[in-house]
Structure formats: C-alpha cells, structure tokens
Write an enzyme that holds these catalytic residues in place. Structure first.
Site: not given
Length: 181
Positions: A9-11, A14
């Site tokens: 996931v990007s962050t 998340q």
C-alpha cells in the site's frame, strides 16, 4: 517451487489486510509486504528481497498489477528480473501470468494502464489543490505526526531513535520534525 506473495500500500495509514488474506488464500508460502509508494522502486526493500531470492520455478504473486508498480518500465523490469531467475509473475485480478506469451502482452498493457492511472490521479490532485488555493481553503497536507511531541521528547533527553520508536515513525521523519523548530 514456491509461491511468494507481495502486498503493498502507498501510505502508512492504509491497510494491507485484504491483500494479505488474498495471497494466503492463493497458497503463497511466504508473503512480504510494505507500506511505500509504488511510483518507483526506491525504498521497496521487501520487493527487492523477494527478487533477490527467487529460484527457478518460483512464482511472485500480487493481488493487482498496480501493487507491483505504477510505472510500465518498473513493472516490465520486475518481470524481466523474475524471468532472469527463471521464475514467473502472476497477477490475481485480473488473473494473468507470465507462464505464457499472451501473459506478457497482457502484463505490458496492464502496466501501461497503471501508469496512465497514476498520471490521472496526480492531475486530479494537482487540479484540486489549485482550486482549493484559489478559494483560500488550501493549508497543505495534514500533519501525520505531532511535531510538538517530538520537540518535547528531545527536550527530555530522548535521542532520535527513541523518539522514532515512541512516535511510530522513522528517524528521518524525526530529524525533519526537529529541523523545523
């Protein structure tokens, strides 16, 4: 021959749960995950670890192609590196594998779509920020960590590593917070 799952996931806020459960249900004996942007390969330590340890016949499995990367070049390079080790890459949604020539074509097209999607996201974000600035409503991104707490802990004699552990962030983030004060 092992099925090795990769979730991303990007962050940090998340959740990886859905991807991890899906990869486990697909029979992945090992699942590595990370919370880092897919815009480039920089900082993707878990992915690099998987690629270094792939053996002939192994299969790298991801839930969706955009979890592997958002750049067509990165996706194709990852597939190439896996193939150099005589391993395969499989995407679960939609189900595509590099075991056949048609899989290569579909992976290339999906990689291009992921890259285009990333560009659209950035454009929409930039447009929204410009509109909010014009209306006087934009104040920048939300602070993820309490800068005052970092300064307070530093004043109490905590070092950057201890502050990072206490706040749940990296040392580099602590250095950045302390440099702003």
């Amino acid at each position: 021959m092992a099925r090795i799952g990769y979730a991303r996931v990007s962050t940090t806020d998340q959740d990886l749960t859905v991807q991890l459960e899906r990869l486990a249900a697909e029979g992945c004996s090992v699942v590595r995950s990370e919370k880092v942007s897919g815009g480039s390969r920089d900082g993707r330590v878990e992915l690099e670890t998987i690629l270094q340890f792939l053996r002939p016949g192994d299969e790298l499995v991801v839930a969706r192609l955009d979890r592997l990367g958002r750049s067509t070049r990165d996706v194709l390079n990852i597939i190439h590196e896996a193939e150099e080790r005589r391993a395969f890459v499989t995407v679960l949604d939609p189900h595509v594998s590099t075991r056949g020539e048609m899989g290569h074509l579909v992976m290339t097209v999906l990689g291009m779509v992921a890259q285009m999607e990333r560009r659209f996201i950035k454009e929409r974000q930039r447009d929204g920020i410009e509109r909010a600035k014009a209306e006087g409503a934009y104040k920048g991104g939300k602070a993820r960590f309490d800068h005052a707490l970092a300064v307070q802990l530093k004043g109490q004699g905590f070092g950057p590593s201890a502050i990072a552990r206490r706040m749940g962030c990296s040392r580099m983030q602590v250095y950045r917070m302390l440099s702003k004060n």
